[in-house]
Design an enzyme around this catalytic site. Sequence first.
Site, mmCIF file in Angstrom:
data_model
loop_
_atom_site.group_PDB
_atom_site.id
_atom_site.type_symbol
_atom_site.label_atom_id
_atom_site.label_comp_id
_atom_site.label_asym_id
_atom_site.label_seq_id
_atom_site.Cartn_x
_atom_site.Cartn_y
_atom_site.Cartn_z
ATOM 1 N N ARG A 1 33.555 48.476 40.634
ATOM 2 C CA ARG A 1 34.542 48.768 39.586
ATOM 3 C C ARG A 1 35.727 49.538 40.185
ATOM 4 O O ARG A 1 36.880 49.294 39.857
ATOM 5 C CB ARG A 1 33.892 49.597 38.485
ATOM 6 C CG ARG A 1 32.872 48.802 37.685
ATOM 7 C CD ARG A 1 32.517 49.504 36.389
ATOM 8 N NE ARG A 1 31.396 50.397 36.499
ATOM 9 C CZ ARG A 1 30.174 50.143 36.021
ATOM 10 N NH1 ARG A 1 29.929 48.997 35.398
ATOM 11 N NH2 ARG A 1 29.215 51.007 36.123
ATOM 12 N N PHE B 1 31.870 38.951 30.709
ATOM 13 C CA PHE B 1 30.530 39.581 30.709
ATOM 14 C C PHE B 1 30.741 41.105 30.843
ATOM 15 O O PHE B 1 30.181 41.759 31.717
ATOM 16 C CB PHE B 1 29.643 39.074 31.860
ATOM 17 C CG PHE B 1 29.485 37.579 31.914
ATOM 18 C CD1 PHE B 1 28.582 36.932 31.074
ATOM 19 C CD2 PHE B 1 30.235 36.813 32.800
ATOM 20 C CE1 PHE B 1 28.429 35.542 31.137
ATOM 21 C CE2 PHE B 1 30.089 35.432 32.864
ATOM 22 C CZ PHE B 1 29.181 34.799 32.035
ATOM 23 N N ASP C 1 32.379 39.574 25.847
ATOM 24 C CA ASP C 1 30.919 39.594 25.976
ATOM 25 C C ASP C 1 30.353 38.922 24.740
ATOM 26 O O ASP C 1 30.918 39.011 23.653
ATOM 27 C CB ASP C 1 30.402 41.036 26.074
ATOM 28 C CG ASP C 1 28.980 41.105 26.614
ATOM 29 O OD1 ASP C 1 28.796 41.472 27.796
ATOM 30 O OD2 ASP C 1 28.030 40.778 25.862
ATOM 31 N N ALA D 1 30.831 33.056 27.094
ATOM 32 C CA ALA D 1 31.730 32.946 28.245
ATOM 33 C C ALA D 1 32.238 31.514 28.443
ATOM 34 O O ALA D 1 33.440 31.291 28.623
ATOM 35 C CB ALA D 1 31.007 33.406 29.505
ATOM 36 N N CYS E 1 23.539 38.895 40.084
ATOM 37 C CA CYS E 1 22.516 39.951 40.188
ATOM 38 C C CYS E 1 21.120 39.337 40.169
ATOM 39 O O CYS E 1 20.138 40.034 39.960
ATOM 40 C CB CYS E 1 22.687 40.989 39.073
ATOM 41 S SG CYS E 1 22.528 40.289 37.442
ATOM 42 N N ASP F 1 30.802 38.862 35.828
ATOM 43 C CA ASP F 1 29.575 39.600 36.157
ATOM 44 C C ASP F 1 28.453 39.186 35.193
ATOM 45 O O ASP F 1 28.038 39.968 34.341
ATOM 46 C CB ASP F 1 29.858 41.110 36.053
ATOM 47 C CG ASP F 1 28.659 41.955 36.464
ATOM 48 O OD1 ASP F 1 27.796 41.442 37.203
ATOM 49 O OD2 ASP F 1 28.587 43.119 36.031
HETATM 50 N N1 SAH Z 1 29.910 43.956 33.867
HETATM 51 C C1 SAH Z 1 29.067 44.778 33.031
HETATM 52 C C2 SAH Z 1 27.606 44.381 33.078
HETATM 53 C C3 SAH Z 1 27.357 42.932 32.690
HETATM 54 S S1 SAH Z 1 25.716 42.605 32.231
HETATM 55 C C4 SAH Z 1 29.258 46.252 33.407
HETATM 56 O O1 SAH Z 1 30.004 46.549 34.353
HETATM 57 O O2 SAH Z 1 28.680 47.108 32.743
HETATM 58 C C5 SAH Z 1 25.842 40.991 31.612
HETATM 59 C C6 SAH Z 1 26.473 40.877 30.229
HETATM 60 O O3 SAH Z 1 26.618 39.489 29.936
HETATM 61 C C7 SAH Z 1 25.661 41.463 29.087
HETATM 62 O O4 SAH Z 1 26.407 42.439 28.415
HETATM 63 C C8 SAH Z 1 25.393 40.270 28.147
HETATM 64 O O5 SAH Z 1 25.496 40.599 26.758
HETATM 65 C C9 SAH Z 1 26.492 39.304 28.526
HETATM 66 N N2 SAH Z 1 26.219 37.884 28.299
HETATM 67 C C10 SAH Z 1 25.058 37.221 28.427
HETATM 68 N N3 SAH Z 1 25.227 35.899 28.187
HETATM 69 C C11 SAH Z 1 26.546 35.732 27.894
HETATM 70 C C12 SAH Z 1 27.355 34.602 27.562
HETATM 71 N N4 SAH Z 1 26.823 33.383 27.499
HETATM 72 N N5 SAH Z 1 28.657 34.802 27.348
HETATM 73 C C13 SAH Z 1 29.213 36.038 27.412
HETATM 74 N N6 SAH Z 1 28.490 37.134 27.709
HETATM 75 C C14 SAH Z 1 27.181 36.996 27.957
#
Ligand code: SAH
Length: 421
Positions: free
Chosen positions: A237, A253, A275, A305, A365, A325
């Site tokens: 970040r 995400f 998200d 997404a 991840c 992410d």
């Molecule tokens: N980048 C974030 C962590 C991401 S974790 C940080 O820095 O804190 C992954 C995220 O993807 C979760 O919040 C989850 O709700 C979201 N997610 C899961 N499937 C998704 C989709 N199909 N479209 C958008 N978001 C999604």
Amino acid sequence: MTSVILKPHKEESLKRFHPWVFSGAISRVVLDASHKAAAPEEGELVCVRSAANEVLGVGHWQVGSIAVRILAFGEETLPTDFWLSRIRAAYKMREALGLITDSQFSTLNSQLSINNTFRLVHGEGDFLPGLIVDVYAETAVIQAHSVGMHVCRNEIAEAVLSEVPQVQNIYYKSDDTLPFKAPVEGEKTGWLTTPPQPSPQGREIEEFWSIENGLSFRIDWLRGQKTGFFIDQRENRALVERYAKDKDVLNMFCYTGGFSLYALRGGAKTVDSVDVSQKAIDLVNVNVARNFPSATNHTAVAADAFEYLSKQKEDGKTYDLIILDPPAFAKHRDAVKNALRGYQRINAKAIEMIRSGGILFTFSCSQAVDKEAFRLAVFSAAAQVGRKVRILHQLHQPQDHPINIYHPEGEYLKGLVLYVE
Ligand code: SAH
């Protein structure tokens, strides 16, 4: 204590400090007298011995392909100060790394250097397989991934309270991480200390803030994902902050908006946070309002997404900097092929939407997807779109998520920063 005797030559990996004993390596189990059943209880401490009866270590018994996770090599039983000394060592390491710069959670301080958010225990990376402990200001969140750690949760909590000066409250959150069918006594989730009381200033639990590099985040331990926050992206970040100036940024995400806050602080022209979870989006808005009360250049949208990117493309929208992410696309080895297809698809969509001279931060991840496979998926995405793409940085998990050199499986987070022409 129950002894687990290995087949001949199966002691080799333990002698090299790999902490897992697979069920196929076991020749027989000699139960101690207290047992009525024919097998050890899940979560019980067992002593592992070689075929020649040499003591290899002591660990937690588990049902499944990993039968024992070793806690102490070369020991027959756990030393009496085991939890204290392991937690102390974990804390000392974080301190030595200069990660913790505010042990007093008294005032909200927006100074860049303030950080009271860190991972205290990273499983095998801290020689404590099956245990995660994350610290958010004065609250620690403990997460057990094995019944053995669940059984020890109160001893662990005591050790954390004793060794980490800033911690006053401990929340236990193992509903989603304990083996699904395991017989577990006691609550899997709840406070292990008395819940935090409103402070003299009348703070409610919703008003507790955690500070990462000077940015304040509301951490929802009770209802949030994982332990409430993704501490593992802290360094990445900070890198986004360096590249954000005057850019139109998409944080896909976004969860509670980690990358978005750094982009805003870095002087981004606009930031869009997306998200699928509305709860996450609500927290992004709270976090942006707290840190940048007068910002008018941030929008947060709850959307899928893939659908969002397709719609934006139809509308001719483009960005200078995109962060991808996603959650782990492959939770198991057998899901790797589909996961790689998923990474290729989402990266292709993002690369298409980047302006010439723009930057993509892209992550995986999934522990089951290694660096090379991930890079190949991103390469395929770039080739599919036909853009000229160069790698600027190769990113990974931060220093408070250490990888035990004898346990390479602990490496899970990987990222690429790409320059797209
Ligand atoms: N980048 C974030 C962590 C991401 S974790 C940080 O820095 O804190 C992954 C995220 O993807 C979760 O919040 C989850 O709700 C979201 N997610 C899961 N499937 C998704 C989709 N199909 N479209 C958008 N978001 C999604």
